[in-house]
Design a protein around this motif. Structure first.
Motif, mmCIF file in Angstrom:
data_model
loop_
_atom_site.group_PDB
_atom_site.id
_atom_site.type_symbol
_atom_site.label_atom_id
_atom_site.label_comp_id
_atom_site.label_asym_id
_atom_site.label_seq_id
_atom_site.Cartn_x
_atom_site.Cartn_y
_atom_site.Cartn_z
ATOM 1 N N GLY A 120 1.008 -1.253 -0.094
ATOM 2 C CA GLY A 120 -0.050 0.006 -0.039
ATOM 3 C C GLY A 120 0.780 1.228 -0.119
ATOM 4 N N ILE A 121 0.436 2.411 0.017
ATOM 5 C CA ILE A 121 0.949 3.914 0.146
ATOM 6 C C ILE A 121 0.075 4.475 1.098
ATOM 7 C CG2 ILE A 121 1.511 5.800 -1.275
ATOM 8 C CD1 ILE A 121 1.489 4.264 -3.779
ATOM 9 N N GLY A 122 0.761 4.883 2.006
ATOM 10 C CA GLY A 122 0.168 5.501 3.253
ATOM 11 C C GLY A 122 0.395 7.341 3.064
ATOM 12 N N GLU A 123 -0.585 7.871 3.854
ATOM 13 C CA GLU A 123 -0.386 9.303 4.136
ATOM 14 C C GLU A 123 0.782 9.431 5.197
ATOM 15 O OE1 GLU A 123 -4.451 11.443 3.898
ATOM 16 O OE2 GLU A 123 -4.880 9.338 4.376
ATOM 17 N N ALA A 124 1.422 10.425 4.920
ATOM 18 C CA ALA A 124 2.712 10.644 6.014
ATOM 19 C C ALA A 124 2.142 10.883 7.528
ATOM 20 C CB ALA A 124 3.378 11.937 5.254
ATOM 21 N N MET A 125 1.414 11.725 7.555
ATOM 22 C CA MET A 125 1.104 12.067 9.094
ATOM 23 C C MET A 125 0.057 10.786 9.494
ATOM 24 S SD MET A 125 2.749 14.695 9.578
ATOM 25 C CE MET A 125 2.026 14.746 11.297
ATOM 26 N N THR A 126 -0.716 10.138 8.700
ATOM 27 C CA THR A 126 -1.626 9.255 9.334
ATOM 28 C C THR A 126 -0.538 7.870 9.646
ATOM 29 O OG1 THR A 126 -3.333 9.563 7.729
ATOM 30 C CG2 THR A 126 -3.140 7.219 8.731
ATOM 31 N N MET A 127 0.408 7.487 8.866
ATOM 32 C CA MET A 127 1.405 6.757 9.142
ATOM 33 C C MET A 127 2.442 6.956 10.358
ATOM 34 S SD MET A 127 0.791 4.132 7.410
ATOM 35 C CE MET A 127 2.115 2.946 7.626
ATOM 36 N N ALA A 128 2.858 8.366 10.445
ATOM 37 C CA ALA A 128 3.643 8.551 11.465
ATOM 38 C C ALA A 128 2.613 8.669 12.986
ATOM 39 C CB ALA A 128 4.180 10.125 11.335
ATOM 40 N N GLU A 129 1.722 8.983 13.032
ATOM 41 C CA GLU A 129 0.678 8.648 14.134
ATOM 42 C C GLU A 129 0.428 7.231 14.374
ATOM 43 O OE1 GLU A 129 -2.633 11.071 13.192
ATOM 44 O OE2 GLU A 129 -1.369 12.827 13.318
ATOM 45 N N ARG A 130 0.357 6.431 13.532
ATOM 46 C CA ARG A 130 0.046 5.001 13.584
ATOM 47 C C ARG A 130 1.547 4.247 14.343
ATOM 48 N NH1 ARG A 130 -2.323 2.122 8.700
ATOM 49 N NH2 ARG A 130 -3.757 3.505 8.966
ATOM 50 N N ARG A 131 2.505 4.999 14.067
ATOM 51 C CA ARG A 131 3.897 4.378 14.453
ATOM 52 C C ARG A 131 4.152 5.016 15.691
ATOM 53 N NH1 ARG A 131 6.052 4.184 8.864
ATOM 54 N NH2 ARG A 131 6.606 2.035 8.392
ATOM 55 N N GLY A 162 8.185 9.554 17.568
ATOM 56 C CA GLY A 162 8.737 10.678 18.698
ATOM 57 C C GLY A 162 8.574 12.051 18.136
ATOM 58 N N LYS A 163 8.353 12.922 19.274
ATOM 59 C CA LYS A 163 8.585 14.271 18.712
ATOM 60 C C LYS A 163 9.428 14.787 18.008
ATOM 61 C CE LYS A 163 8.367 18.812 20.875
ATOM 62 N NZ LYS A 163 8.269 19.576 22.401
ATOM 63 N N GLU A 164 10.676 14.413 17.850
ATOM 64 C CA GLU A 164 11.754 14.810 17.022
ATOM 65 C C GLU A 164 11.530 14.443 15.801
ATOM 66 O OE1 GLU A 164 16.853 14.457 17.034
ATOM 67 O OE2 GLU A 164 15.835 14.192 18.945
ATOM 68 N N GLU A 165 11.325 12.942 15.561
ATOM 69 C CA GLU A 165 11.222 12.627 14.338
ATOM 70 C C GLU A 165 9.991 13.144 13.566
ATOM 71 O OE1 GLU A 165 11.820 10.781 16.906
ATOM 72 O OE2 GLU A 165 13.745 10.006 16.296
ATOM 73 N N MET A 166 8.896 13.597 14.383
ATOM 74 C CA MET A 166 7.604 14.080 13.823
ATOM 75 C C MET A 166 7.901 15.506 13.408
ATOM 76 S SD MET A 166 4.444 13.327 13.305
ATOM 77 C CE MET A 166 3.527 12.412 14.438
ATOM 78 N N GLU A 167 8.772 16.084 14.146
ATOM 79 C CA GLU A 167 8.852 17.365 13.541
ATOM 80 C C GLU A 167 9.719 17.583 12.536
ATOM 81 O OE1 GLU A 167 10.969 19.484 16.997
ATOM 82 O OE2 GLU A 167 9.227 19.567 17.958
ATOM 83 N N LYS A 168 10.645 16.433 12.195
ATOM 84 C CA LYS A 168 11.508 16.374 10.878
ATOM 85 C C LYS A 168 10.533 15.999 9.845
ATOM 86 C CE LYS A 168 15.284 13.490 8.935
ATOM 87 N NZ LYS A 168 16.113 12.543 9.058
ATOM 88 N N ILE A 169 9.492 15.108 10.147
ATOM 89 C CA ILE A 169 8.559 14.860 8.989
ATOM 90 C C ILE A 169 7.673 16.014 8.503
ATOM 91 C CG2 ILE A 169 6.383 13.530 8.392
ATOM 92 C CD1 ILE A 169 7.588 11.161 10.233
ATOM 93 N N ILE A 170 7.311 16.896 9.408
ATOM 94 C CA ILE A 170 6.456 18.103 9.149
ATOM 95 C C ILE A 170 7.475 18.986 8.523
ATOM 96 C CG2 ILE A 170 5.190 19.960 10.255
ATOM 97 C CD1 ILE A 170 4.366 17.949 12.661
ATOM 98 N N ARG A 171 8.552 19.264 9.182
ATOM 99 C CA ARG A 171 9.646 20.175 8.572
ATOM 100 C C ARG A 171 9.778 19.785 6.846
ATOM 101 N NH1 ARG A 171 12.866 20.245 12.646
ATOM 102 N NH2 ARG A 171 14.138 18.775 11.487
ATOM 103 N N GLY A 172 9.946 18.684 6.784
ATOM 104 C CA GLY A 172 10.148 18.223 5.408
ATOM 105 C C GLY A 172 8.876 18.071 4.261
ATOM 106 N N HIS A 173 7.880 18.423 4.794
ATOM 107 C CA HIS A 173 6.620 18.505 4.265
ATOM 108 C C HIS A 173 6.204 17.162 3.590
ATOM 109 C CE1 HIS A 173 6.624 22.918 4.381
ATOM 110 N NE2 HIS A 173 7.979 22.910 4.197
ATOM 111 N N ALA A 174 6.284 15.968 4.275
ATOM 112 C CA ALA A 174 6.217 14.770 3.900
ATOM 113 C C ALA A 174 4.762 14.686 3.713
ATOM 114 C CB ALA A 174 6.548 13.676 4.856
ATOM 115 N N VAL A 175 4.171 13.975 2.427
ATOM 116 C CA VAL A 175 2.858 13.713 1.997
ATOM 117 C C VAL A 175 2.655 12.283 1.900
ATOM 118 C CG1 VAL A 175 2.615 16.017 0.981
ATOM 119 C CG2 VAL A 175 3.338 14.012 -0.237
ATOM 120 N N GLY A 176 3.586 11.396 1.834
ATOM 121 C CA GLY A 176 3.474 10.081 1.388
ATOM 122 C C GLY A 176 4.480 9.219 2.333
#
Length: 324
Positions: free
Chosen positions: A223-234, A237-251
């Motif tokens: 499958g292919i997941g939405e970035a924030m949905t998958m990050a929350e499912r996993r 942590g705060k530091e990695e989540m900020e990195k994902i948000i800062r990088g404008h991840a979408v998938g």
């Protein structure tokens, strides 16, 4: 004709189904739906019982005979060609509907994936499968005939991420093996581990054996997941989540998070298939649908292996094409 075809097809997926439930599924008033289902009943295409409506043998035959014509009328064939060009793919399958709005469309995605997988099977096959509700839908539609004169071994493509047991890769592999008469192996390891745990785990003989089989897979279903949905499912942590948000991840796919350009902005240390492994695998089937997944699909396709076949729905396809 299109409306009646859609109603008949929806009944076939949800049977036995009541009129009120079906009206909600289709976003249609009960009054209009009653008129249409009365017509289908009079034509002996559906049965109506206290338990709900179901499709008759004549109705099922009609659905099968009309499928190619309805794809042409609804413009799906043209949509597939446009999507191939837009995403640089040699093969795309688009099914009718939007799985965000109509949950049964996910069953159609599963059916389309099963048909393509069956065509790709040879004598002996190792099939690596990720987790998720879409892969569970693929498992639901598999039948014993798919393994005729073939040996199938289903293996989880990666460790579990703590999702619902029914949607974990181990469970899905077991169900696929049961429904096809094939075999399966399990990988009882977490998806995300520390460097120390990773080194320890991958050298365990039983896990090492399964990882070797995974690397030898000739078919991958994922499958292919939405970035924030998958990050929350996993439970990122705060530091990695900020990195994902800062990088404008979408998938997200296989633990890699992508921005809209397909650039990797974050990678989770995962046990199992890695993105670079996909480039040597003969058949890779990426299955994802719904308009909400459009950005994630488009992002992943910027780094997909050449052997990728995208199986999606009209909701995602139309949204991707609207951005061209």
């Amino acid at each position: 004709m299109q409306k009646r075809y859609r109603i008949l097809r929806s009944i076939s997926f949800a049977e036995p189904v009541g009129r009120r439930t079906l009206a909600q599924m289709l976003g249609m008033s009960e009054r209009i739906l009653r008129s249409e289902t009365d017509f289908l009943k009079n034509q002996k295409l559906i049965d109506v019982k206290p338990s709900g409506m179901s499709v008759t043998n004549d109705g099922a035959a009609l659905l099968q005979n009309m499928e190619s014509m309805m794809r042409e009328i609804s413009g799906i064939n043209e949509t597939e060609e446009k999507l191939k060009q837009a995403l640089g793919l040699e093969d795309v399958v688009v099914v009718q509907g939007d799985s965000d709005k109509e949950p049964w469309v996910k069953n159609e995605l599963g059916r389309a994936c099963a048909v393509r997988m069956k065509a790709a099977l040879t004598g002996n096959n190792i099939i690596a499968v990720t987790g998720g509700s879409t892969m569970a839908a693929v498992a639901d539609v598999l039948t014993p005939d798919i393994s005729a004169k073939r040996q199938l071994l289903f293996v989880p493509a990666r460790g579990g991420i703590g999702e619902d047991v029914a949607n974990q890769a181990n469970t899905i592999c077991a169900k696929m093996a049961e429904r096809t008469g094939g075999k399966h192996r399990v990988l009882y390891v977490p998806d995300q581990v520390s460097p120390e745990v990773y080194k320890s785990v991958v050298n365990e003989p039983s896990i090492k054996e399964v990882l070797t089989l995974i690397k030898q897979a000739d078919i991958v279903l994922h499958g292919i997941g939405e970035a924030m949905t998958m990050a929350e499912r996993r439970k990122t942590g705060k530091e990695e989540m900020e990195k994902i948000i800062r990088g404008h991840a979408v998938g997200e796919a296989f633990g890699y998070y992508f921005n809209e350009q397909g650039e990797i902005v974050h990678k989770v240390r995962t046990i199992g298939l890695q993105l670079e492994d996909l480039h040597r695998i003969r058949h890779v089937f990426a299955v994802a649908g719904g308009a909400s997944k459009a950005k994630a699909i488009k992002a992943y396709m910027n780094t997909k292996p050449e052997s990728t076949v995208l199986i999606t729905d009209e909701g995602a396809a139309k949204q991707i094409l609207a951005w061209r």
